[in-house]
Design an enzyme around this catalytic site. Structure first.
Site, mmCIF file in Angstrom:
data_model
loop_
_atom_site.group_PDB
_atom_site.id
_atom_site.type_symbol
_atom_site.label_atom_id
_atom_site.label_comp_id
_atom_site.label_asym_id
_atom_site.label_seq_id
_atom_site.Cartn_x
_atom_site.Cartn_y
_atom_site.Cartn_z
ATOM 1 N N GLU A 1 -28.113 2.103 -16.928
ATOM 2 C CA GLU A 1 -26.886 1.318 -16.611
ATOM 3 C C GLU A 1 -27.131 -0.395 -16.875
ATOM 4 O O GLU A 1 -26.364 -0.961 -17.539
ATOM 5 C CB GLU A 1 -26.028 1.561 -15.507
ATOM 6 N N SER B 1 -26.717 -0.537 -9.214
ATOM 7 C CA SER B 1 -27.246 0.794 -9.699
ATOM 8 C C SER B 1 -27.903 0.876 -10.699
ATOM 9 O O SER B 1 -27.623 0.189 -12.031
ATOM 10 C CB SER B 1 -26.075 1.946 -9.889
ATOM 11 N N ARG C 1 -18.127 2.551 -17.642
ATOM 12 C CA ARG C 1 -19.140 1.457 -17.625
ATOM 13 C C ARG C 1 -19.188 0.826 -19.141
ATOM 14 O O ARG C 1 -20.509 0.639 -19.511
ATOM 15 C CB ARG C 1 -20.465 1.880 -17.313
HETATM 16 C C1 LIG Z 1 -25.573 -5.468 -5.171
HETATM 17 C C2 LIG Z 1 -25.021 -5.284 -6.393
HETATM 18 C C3 LIG Z 1 -24.123 -4.204 -6.441
HETATM 19 C C4 LIG Z 1 -23.514 -3.831 -7.451
HETATM 20 N N1 LIG Z 1 -22.204 -2.882 -7.378
HETATM 21 C C5 LIG Z 1 -21.637 -2.651 -8.577
HETATM 22 C C6 LIG Z 1 -20.626 -1.685 -8.399
HETATM 23 O O1 LIG Z 1 -20.224 -1.096 -7.380
HETATM 24 N N2 LIG Z 1 -19.876 -1.379 -9.507
HETATM 25 C C7 LIG Z 1 -20.181 -1.840 -10.953
HETATM 26 O O2 LIG Z 1 -19.631 -1.391 -11.825
HETATM 27 N N3 LIG Z 1 -21.365 -2.558 -10.898
HETATM 28 C C8 LIG Z 1 -22.091 -3.012 -9.840
HETATM 29 N N4 LIG Z 1 -23.223 -3.885 -9.942
HETATM 30 C C9 LIG Z 1 -23.738 -4.202 -11.059
HETATM 31 C C10 LIG Z 1 -22.976 -5.541 -11.639
HETATM 32 O O3 LIG Z 1 -22.570 -6.428 -10.717
HETATM 33 C C11 LIG Z 1 -21.967 -5.345 -12.783
HETATM 34 O O4 LIG Z 1 -22.276 -4.725 -13.857
HETATM 35 C C12 LIG Z 1 -21.156 -6.310 -13.123
HETATM 36 O O5 LIG Z 1 -20.029 -6.162 -14.226
HETATM 37 C C13 LIG Z 1 -21.957 -7.567 -13.937
HETATM 38 O O6 LIG Z 1 -21.225 -8.606 -14.182
HETATM 39 P P1 LIG Z 1 -22.010 -10.124 -14.531
HETATM 40 O O7 LIG Z 1 -20.913 -11.212 -14.675
HETATM 41 O O8 LIG Z 1 -23.339 -10.099 -13.627
HETATM 42 O O9 LIG Z 1 -22.732 -9.767 -15.946
HETATM 43 P P2 LIG Z 1 -24.149 -10.084 -16.399
HETATM 44 O O10 LIG Z 1 -25.036 -9.165 -15.785
HETATM 45 O O11 LIG Z 1 -24.381 -11.527 -16.226
HETATM 46 O O12 LIG Z 1 -24.020 -9.608 -18.038
HETATM 47 C C14 LIG Z 1 -23.797 -8.394 -18.116
HETATM 48 C C15 LIG Z 1 -23.342 -8.152 -19.668
HETATM 49 O O13 LIG Z 1 -21.856 -8.677 -19.839
HETATM 50 C C16 LIG Z 1 -21.861 -9.740 -20.816
HETATM 51 N N5 LIG Z 1 -20.871 -10.703 -20.649
HETATM 52 C C17 LIG Z 1 -20.752 -11.450 -19.672
HETATM 53 N N6 LIG Z 1 -19.789 -12.254 -19.459
HETATM 54 C C18 LIG Z 1 -19.099 -11.900 -20.581
HETATM 55 C C19 LIG Z 1 -18.168 -12.370 -21.488
HETATM 56 N N7 LIG Z 1 -17.212 -13.446 -20.868
HETATM 57 N N8 LIG Z 1 -17.980 -11.848 -22.759
HETATM 58 C C20 LIG Z 1 -18.441 -11.083 -23.201
HETATM 59 N N9 LIG Z 1 -19.774 -10.473 -22.710
HETATM 60 C C21 LIG Z 1 -19.942 -10.814 -21.413
HETATM 61 C C22 LIG Z 1 -23.423 -10.017 -20.986
HETATM 62 O O14 LIG Z 1 -23.680 -10.875 -22.003
HETATM 63 C C23 LIG Z 1 -24.359 -9.057 -20.462
HETATM 64 O O15 LIG Z 1 -24.449 -8.206 -21.901
HETATM 65 C C24 LIG Z 1 -23.753 -4.542 -8.766
HETATM 66 C C25 LIG Z 1 -24.788 -5.216 -8.737
HETATM 67 C C26 LIG Z 1 -25.394 -5.724 -7.555
HETATM 68 C C27 LIG Z 1 -26.473 -6.786 -7.604
#
Ligand SMILES: Cc1cc2nc3c(=O)[nH]c(=O)nc-3n(C[C@H](O)[C@H](O)[C@H](O)COP(=O)(O)OP(=O)(O)OC[C@H]3O[C@@H](n4cnc5c(N)ncnc54)[C@H](O)[C@@H]3O)c2cc1C
Length: 281
Positions: free
Chosen positions: A276, A206, A158
């Site tokens: 996380e 998580s 992560r």
């Molecule tokens: C129901 C559910 C299930 C999930 N299951 C998992 C799982 O199985 N595995 C897992 O790893 N995670 C899981 N997650 C957590 C989440 O989906 C991940 O962490 C995902 O990678 C977040 O992506 P996001 O686009 O929503 O990022 P955001 O939450 O919008 O941003 C997270 C971080 O990424 C940065 N960021 C976003 N885009 C960019 C970019 N283009 N360049 C640089 N930085 C950027 C943001 O600035 C921020 O710091 C889950 C979440 C939910 C709600």
């Protein structure tokens, strides 16, 4: 460029917490993004790139702005090479690859993320993660656009270089393989998610990283915290490593519950759980 004033946090993040963000910018292209970043830096305005908002705890006190890359959503698939922009939806990408019998992204089906957010976080599940299939990324580094190799992205559990720098991921290039029963595998993973995760409530996945050799969920459950509440946030009964919003929760409620969980598990086991999710205050 579209600018949304007083954007509701609940509309742009999966926790659906209370509060508003001063401004949310949606640039059309790289040129607009660069101009916007220059303007924000010149005026000392804090900013954060927003993906799907599914790993963020945003406080109503956050005084910065958000930049959503939803217009960065082009996808090109040529044979086994997948070139995709950062704002593209990860589950949709997984599905597009599966339609072409391309395997490697099955684990990503059901992770509510953008490609950029998934690269930033090295998102993963079921023993797989982004670093296993990514070849390179196109990034914005200050005013320069450059290519980072997989090694240069310094992936960990992560973790990636994006977490420790101001680099913005613009595009990712994945190298996949042809395989069998790709859709079947994805369906299996999705069924498991529906069974084990409290998808009926707003949440952000998580909360804690699994400590080496332990399951964070089991530790929390053993500490008797399932169902424990702070105002409208609650430790899920279905999966103790999920905090759910049962009503009109605030970021501060989530943070308070996280601290309570950390203290109780530390008292009971000596293990300090590492969060996380990212807190913007
Ligand atoms: C129901 C559910 C299930 C999930 N299951 C998992 C799982 O199985 N595995 C897992 O790893 N995670 C899981 N997650 C957590 C989440 O989906 C991940 O962490 C995902 O990678 C977040 O992506 P996001 O686009 O929503 O990022 P955001 O939450 O919008 O941003 C997270 C971080 O990424 C940065 N960021 C976003 N885009 C960019 C970019 N283009 N360049 C640089 N930085 C950027 C943001 O600035 C921020 O710091 C889950 C979440 C939910 C709600």
């Amino acid at each position: 460029m579209r600018i949304i004033n007083k954007a509701k946090i609940s509309e742009y993040t999966s926790y659906k917490l209370d509060g508003e963000i001063k401004k949310l910018y949606i640039p059309e292209d790289i040129l607009e993004l660069k101009k916007l970043l220059d303007y924000l830096k010149d005026n000392n305005i804090r900013y954060k790139i927003l993906g799907n908002g599914s790993n963020l705890i945003i406080s109503h006190k956050y005084d910065g702005v958000l930049i959503k890359l939803s217009k960065f959503d082009k996808l090109i698939i040529k044979d086994k090479c997948v070139k995709v922009m950062a704002g593209y939806n990860l589950s949709k990408l997984s599905l597009e690859c599966a339609k072409r019998n391309l395997c490697g992204l099955e684990f990503a089906y059901g992770i509510p993320a953008t490609v950029g957010g998934a690269v930033y976080q090295n998102a993963g599940a079921y023993g797989f993660n982004i670093s296993m299939i990514i070849k390179e990324a196109i990034v914005l580094d200050g005013n320069n656009i450059r290519t980072l190799s997989k090694d240069e992205m310094k992936f960990g559990y992560r973790d990636s270089i994006f977490k420790h720098s101001d680099l913005i991921c613009l595009e990712a290039i994945f190298e996949l393989e042809y395989g069998d029963n790709v859709m079947g595998k994805m369906k299996e993973y999705m069924d498991e998610r529906k069974l084990k995760q409290p998808l009926e409530y707003p949440n952000a996945g998580s909360v804690f990283v699994n400590p080496k050799g332990y399951s964070a969920g089991k530790l929390i459950e053993n500490s008797g915290l399932k169902g424990f509440k702070v105002n409208d946030v609650m430790v899920s009964y279905k999966h103790a490593n999920f905090i759910v919003n049962t009503g009109r929760a605030k970021a501060e409620d989530v943070i308070q519950l996280i601290k309570i969980i950390q203290n109780k598990v530390k008292d009971d086991t000596g293990i300090l759980l590492d969060c996380e999710q990212e807190y913007l205050e």
